[in-house]
Design a protein around this motif. Structure first.
Motif, PDB file in Angstrom:
ATOM      1  N   GLU A   7      19.689  31.843 -10.099  1.00  0.00           N
ATOM      2  CA  GLU A   7      19.583  30.708  -9.176  1.00  0.00           C
ATOM      3  C   GLU A   7      20.872  29.905  -9.129  1.00  0.00           C
ATOM      4  OE1 GLU A   7      17.172  28.425  -6.432  1.00  0.00           O
ATOM      5  OE2 GLU A   7      17.067  30.432  -7.301  1.00  0.00           O
ATOM      6  N   ALA A   8      21.506  29.699 -10.278  1.00  0.00           N
ATOM      7  CA  ALA A   8      22.743  28.913 -10.313  1.00  0.00           C
ATOM      8  C   ALA A   8      23.850  29.596  -9.522  1.00  0.00           C
ATOM      9  CB  ALA A   8      23.175  28.693 -11.763  1.00  0.00           C
ATOM     10  N   LEU A  47      23.240  28.893  -5.764  1.00  0.00           N
ATOM     11  CA  LEU A  47      23.571  27.525  -5.363  1.00  0.00           C
ATOM     12  C   LEU A  47      25.072  27.271  -5.411  1.00  0.00           C
ATOM     13  CD1 LEU A  47      20.692  25.601  -7.172  1.00  0.00           C
ATOM     14  CD2 LEU A  47      20.818  26.298  -4.781  1.00  0.00           C
ATOM     15  N   ALA A  48      25.771  27.906  -6.348  1.00  0.00           N
ATOM     16  CA  ALA A  48      27.218  27.738  -6.430  1.00  0.00           C
ATOM     17  C   ALA A  48      27.908  28.292  -5.192  1.00  0.00           C
ATOM     18  CB  ALA A  48      27.756  28.427  -7.683  1.00  0.00           C
ATOM     19  N   GLU A  49      27.369  29.361  -4.609  1.00  0.00           N
ATOM     20  CA  GLU A  49      27.945  29.922  -3.393  1.00  0.00           C
ATOM     21  C   GLU A  49      27.611  29.068  -2.175  1.00  0.00           C
ATOM     22  OE1 GLU A  49      29.985  32.192  -0.744  1.00  0.00           O
ATOM     23  OE2 GLU A  49      30.070  32.221  -2.940  1.00  0.00           O
ATOM     24  N   VAL A  50      26.400  28.515  -2.124  1.00  0.00           N
ATOM     25  CA  VAL A  50      25.975  27.732  -0.964  1.00  0.00           C
ATOM     26  C   VAL A  50      26.641  26.366  -0.926  1.00  0.00           C
ATOM     27  CG1 VAL A  50      23.996  26.652   0.162  1.00  0.00           C
ATOM     28  CG2 VAL A  50      23.778  28.940  -0.805  1.00  0.00           C
ATOM     29  N   PHE A  51      26.677  25.680  -2.079  1.00  0.00           N
ATOM     30  CA  PHE A  51      27.156  24.298  -2.123  1.00  0.00           C
ATOM     31  C   PHE A  51      28.548  24.155  -2.719  1.00  0.00           C
ATOM     32  CE2 PHE A  51      22.504  23.883  -2.182  1.00  0.00           C
ATOM     33  CZ  PHE A  51      22.330  23.030  -1.105  1.00  0.00           C
ATOM     34  N   GLY A  52      29.110  25.207  -3.298  1.00  0.00           N
ATOM     35  CA  GLY A  52      30.446  25.117  -3.853  1.00  0.00           C
ATOM     36  C   GLY A  52      30.439  24.724  -5.314  1.00  0.00           C
ATOM     37  N   PRO A  53      31.634  24.445  -5.877  1.00  0.00           N
ATOM     38  CA  PRO A  53      31.740  24.133  -7.307  1.00  0.00           C
ATOM     39  C   PRO A  53      30.922  22.924  -7.742  1.00  0.00           C
ATOM     40  CG  PRO A  53      33.902  24.600  -6.363  1.00  0.00           C
ATOM     41  CD  PRO A  53      32.954  24.493  -5.218  1.00  0.00           C
ATOM     42  N   LEU A  54      30.716  21.974  -6.844  1.00  0.00           N
ATOM     43  CA  LEU A  54      29.970  20.754  -7.187  1.00  0.00           C
ATOM     44  C   LEU A  54      28.494  20.884  -6.812  1.00  0.00           C
ATOM     45  CD1 LEU A  54      32.549  18.030  -6.072  1.00  0.00           C
ATOM     46  CD2 LEU A  54      32.170  18.962  -8.354  1.00  0.00           C
ATOM     47  N   VAL A  57      19.101  20.642 -14.555  1.00  0.00           N
ATOM     48  CA  VAL A  57      19.494  20.356 -13.173  1.00  0.00           C
ATOM     49  C   VAL A  57      18.689  21.220 -12.205  1.00  0.00           C
ATOM     50  CG1 VAL A  57      21.380  20.533 -11.515  1.00  0.00           C
ATOM     51  CG2 VAL A  57      21.801  19.540 -13.763  1.00  0.00           C
ATOM     52  N   LEU A  58      18.495  22.474 -12.552  1.00  0.00           N
ATOM     53  CA  LEU A  58      17.752  23.379 -11.665  1.00  0.00           C
ATOM     54  C   LEU A  58      16.302  22.942 -11.504  1.00  0.00           C
ATOM     55  CD1 LEU A  58      19.117  26.882 -12.748  1.00  0.00           C
ATOM     56  CD2 LEU A  58      19.534  25.690 -10.598  1.00  0.00           C
ATOM     57  N   ILE A  59      15.645  22.543 -12.599  1.00  0.00           N
ATOM     58  CA  ILE A  59      14.233  22.167 -12.484  1.00  0.00           C
ATOM     59  C   ILE A  59      14.076  20.846 -11.735  1.00  0.00           C
ATOM     60  CG2 ILE A  59      14.149  21.017 -14.741  1.00  0.00           C
ATOM     61  CD1 ILE A  59      11.333  23.005 -12.999  1.00  0.00           C
ATOM     62  N   TYR A 108      25.851  35.453  -3.234  1.00  0.00           N
ATOM     63  CA  TYR A 108      25.928  34.534  -4.373  1.00  0.00           C
ATOM     64  C   TYR A 108      27.330  34.605  -4.947  1.00  0.00           C
ATOM     65  CZ  TYR A 108      25.405  38.884  -7.003  1.00  0.00           C
ATOM     66  OH  TYR A 108      25.578  40.152  -7.485  1.00  0.00           O
ATOM     67  N   SER A 109      27.701  33.607  -5.713  1.00  0.00           N
ATOM     68  CA  SER A 109      29.045  33.548  -6.295  1.00  0.00           C
ATOM     69  C   SER A 109      29.136  34.506  -7.475  1.00  0.00           C
ATOM     70  CB  SER A 109      29.356  32.116  -6.740  1.00  0.00           C
ATOM     71  OG  SER A 109      30.568  32.070  -7.465  1.00  0.00           O
ATOM     72  N   TYR A 110      30.005  35.503  -7.368  1.00  0.00           N
ATOM     73  CA  TYR A 110      30.165  36.464  -8.455  1.00  0.00           C
ATOM     74  C   TYR A 110      30.680  35.784  -9.720  1.00  0.00           C
ATOM     75  CZ  TYR A 110      29.724  40.239  -4.984  1.00  0.00           C
ATOM     76  OH  TYR A 110      29.262  41.093  -4.016  1.00  0.00           O
ATOM     77  N   SER A 111      31.668  34.936  -9.548  1.00  0.00           N
ATOM     78  CA  SER A 111      32.271  34.282 -10.709  1.00  0.00           C
ATOM     79  C   SER A 111      31.275  33.364 -11.406  1.00  0.00           C
ATOM     80  CB  SER A 111      33.509  33.490 -10.279  1.00  0.00           C
ATOM     81  OG  SER A 111      34.125  32.859 -11.377  1.00  0.00           O
ATOM     82  N   ALA A 112      30.544  32.561 -10.631  1.00  0.00           N
ATOM     83  CA  ALA A 112      29.538  31.676 -11.223  1.00  0.00           C
ATOM     84  C   ALA A 112      28.418  32.471 -11.883  1.00  0.00           C
ATOM     85  CB  ALA A 112      28.962  30.741 -10.154  1.00  0.00           C
ATOM     86  N   PHE A 113      28.071  33.612 -11.303  1.00  0.00           N
ATOM     87  CA  PHE A 113      27.041  34.470 -11.872  1.00  0.00           C
ATOM     88  C   PHE A 113      27.413  34.889 -13.289  1.00  0.00           C
ATOM     89  CE2 PHE A 113      25.358  38.776 -12.577  1.00  0.00           C
ATOM     90  CZ  PHE A 113      24.011  38.575 -12.351  1.00  0.00           C
ATOM     91  N   HIS A 114      28.627  35.345 -13.474  1.00  0.00           N
ATOM     92  CA  HIS A 114      29.053  35.797 -14.803  1.00  0.00           C
ATOM     93  C   HIS A 114      29.287  34.626 -15.746  1.00  0.00           C
ATOM     94  CE1 HIS A 114      29.394  40.114 -14.148  1.00  0.00           C
ATOM     95  NE2 HIS A 114      29.895  39.860 -12.959  1.00  0.00           N
ATOM     96  N   PHE A 115      29.753  33.509 -15.209  1.00  0.00           N
ATOM     97  CA  PHE A 115      29.966  32.364 -16.097  1.00  0.00           C
ATOM     98  C   PHE A 115      28.645  31.828 -16.643  1.00  0.00           C
ATOM     99  CE2 PHE A 115      30.682  27.827 -16.960  1.00  0.00           C
ATOM    100  CZ  PHE A 115      31.708  27.929 -17.879  1.00  0.00           C
ATOM    101  N   VAL A 116      27.620  31.790 -15.797  1.00  0.00           N
ATOM    102  CA  VAL A 116      26.314  31.328 -16.277  1.00  0.00           C
ATOM    103  C   VAL A 116      25.727  32.331 -17.262  1.00  0.00           C
ATOM    104  CG1 VAL A 116      23.987  30.670 -15.590  1.00  0.00           C
ATOM    105  CG2 VAL A 116      25.915  29.994 -14.180  1.00  0.00           C
ATOM    106  N   PHE A 117      25.952  33.622 -17.035  1.00  0.00           N
ATOM    107  CA  PHE A 117      25.519  34.616 -18.010  1.00  0.00           C
ATOM    108  C   PHE A 117      26.288  34.468 -19.327  1.00  0.00           C
ATOM    109  CE2 PHE A 117      23.097  37.431 -15.077  1.00  0.00           C
ATOM    110  CZ  PHE A 117      22.060  37.731 -15.944  1.00  0.00           C
TER     111      PHE A 117
END
Length: 463
Positions: A300-301, A304-311, A140-142, A367-376
């Motif tokens: 990067e994810a 984007l999760a912070e800018v655009f939200g969960p979707l 999705v990112l690329i 950036y979204s802290y929660s999304a950051f750790h979930f992607v990690f």
């Protein structure tokens, strides 16, 4: 402060990956058995026996990655809906580094005392699901990167014709790079007497790149998506060639009788006498690129999760730029245009221990802290599956993981490549499956609004 935090978490992930590599190394396993005096005593306290198999090998990698995954997943749950650094939970993310390091090491150690029973098998299936989810995020990112680049520069081309030259030069550069990669792969990963699967894969993926490029400029696609063009196709073609390179580097070599000699072929390393010899340089380079992509995707994810939200995985494709920029891929630029401001959050300088600390998240997190750790968390599972050869983890050894590979890893990489092509084709052809695209609606409703405004003016003038 946000940049320093991401760097430190990246270093923690690099440390965890390095520990996994050491655990997977046969050389390290022998050194632990021979030179560590208390290894036998330690093994006696581990559940399941005294052979020290849990201290090294693929099972040890599974347990270390289990601790790393729990470390990030717990923080992802605790940091949900943190909106600014003034939240007390933000300190858990931005501070307490020594305690977090000790907690991470403690989780690694505790994971070795989990009874095996069905743990390894269950964790293996969890790793497969998480690994594929992370691959999807990368795809999705690329594709979003290519889509956004094309949109941004074509927006500039509509305002200044010089942007057309930039689009042309970038497109030519990416197609040149993709063509060079195809030639390199065909020269070094094929052999006149063998490697038929490599030749077929290169032919198929090269043809897919040509099909994508043709579809992107067909009149019917241009009618639904006026900004579709060769720039995004060239970027996707480069990524397809990279995935092809990664797949070919991950497959086991072949043995063939050629000119009266029994040779090992289908991997890079060709001498002047056309006899292939094993070389780990390309394999290590591919592994380094793979891990760099992993770290980029994690950061990067979360942006984007912070800018655009969960979707964000859906909304990022529909973002429209108002003005072109060479830094279009930075989420801060997207957020500026979304909010109509020049600065996304207030920056405050504080003096602490003789140093200036820029508090750039007082008003809103970058950036979204929660999304950051979930992607990690997903990245830890992806690294675990990659190091242990996905579905053939029992005999995985570091010395052969990136040089000899396995068929399961090969087919996972091939599937990722084809999934990338399908995702990009869906972006091109989805307007035909839907009623109408947003761009088509805007272009069709625009003239109607103008005519409705002009009609009353004509009546007033006539009276």
């Amino acid at each position: 402060m946000s940049t320093n935090t991401r760097i430190l978490y990246t270093l923690l992930h690099v440390l965890a990956s390095a520990v996994c590599c050491l655990m997977l190394s046969r050389t390290v396993a022998q050194a632990i058995t021979e030179k560590v005096p208390f290894s036998v005593v330690l093994c006696q306290h581990l559940p399941g026996g005294t052979d020290c198999e849990r201290l090294v090998g693929s099972l040890a990698v599974y347990r270390v990655c289990f601790g790393t995954s729990c470390f990030h997943l717990a923080q992802a749950a605790l940091l949900l809906n943190v909106r600014s650094s003034s939240d007390c939970r933000a300190q858990l993310h931005n501070g307490f580094w020594l305690l977090k390091l000790l907690a991470l090491v403690g989780l690694w150690a505790a994971s070795f005392f989990i009874p095996e029973d069905n743990f390894i098998q269950a964790w293996h299936y969890t790793g497969v699901c998480g690994g594929f989810a992370f691959i999807l995020i990368q795809l999705v990112l690329i594709t979003a990167f290519a889509h956004t680049w094309n949109k941004n520069w074509l927006t500039g081309a509509a305002q200044d014709k010089r942007w057309y030259l930039a689009v042309l030069l970038a497109t030519a550069a990416f197609y040149t790079l993709a063509s060079a990669a195809f030639s390199f792969l065909y020269k070094f990963y094929t052999h006149p007497a063998a490697c038929h699967l490599n030749k077929a894969l290169l032919t198929i993926n090269g043809s897919l790149c040509g099909i994508m490029s043709f579809i992107s400029i067909t009149p019917c696609v241009r009618l639904k998506q006026p900004r579709s063009g060769l720039l995004q196709s060239s970027i996707i073609s480069c990524y397809v060639m990279y995935l092809t390179f990664s797949a070919l580097s991950s497959r086991p070599p072949e043995r063939v009788l050629y000119k009266g000699q029994n040779l090992t072929v289908c991997f890079p390393g060709v001498r002047q006498d056309e006899l292939q010899t094993e070389d780990t340089t390309v394999a290590m380079l591919g592994a380094a690129i793979m891990y760099a992509c992993v770290l980029f995707a994690c950061n990067e994810a979360s942006y984007l999760a912070e800018v655009f939200g969960p979707l964000w995985m859906v909304k990022v494709y529909s973002f429209e730029f108002k003005k072109p920029s060479c830094c279009f891929c930075c989420p801060e630029k997207m957020e500026e245009e979304l909010r109509g401001t020049e600065q996304t959050c207030e920056q405050v300088e504080e003096r602490a221990r003789g140093q200036f600390i820029v508090q750039d998240e007082q008003d809103r997190v970058v950036y979204s802290y929660s999304a950051f750790h979930f992607v990690f968390f997903l990245a830890s599972l992806y690294v675990m599956m990659t190091l242990t050869n996905w579905f053939s983890y029992e005999n995985a050894v570091l010395e052969t993981t990136f040089t000899h590979g396995s068929w399961s890893t090969f087919w996972v990489k091939v599937s990722s490549c084809w999934a990338c092509v399908l995702l990009y084709l869906w972006l091109l052809l989805s307007p035909f499956c839907l009623h109408s695209s947003p761009e088509h609606q805007r272009s069709s409703t625009g003239p109607r609004i103008v005519r409705r405004r002009r009609a009353p003016q004509r009546i007033n003038v006539a009276t």
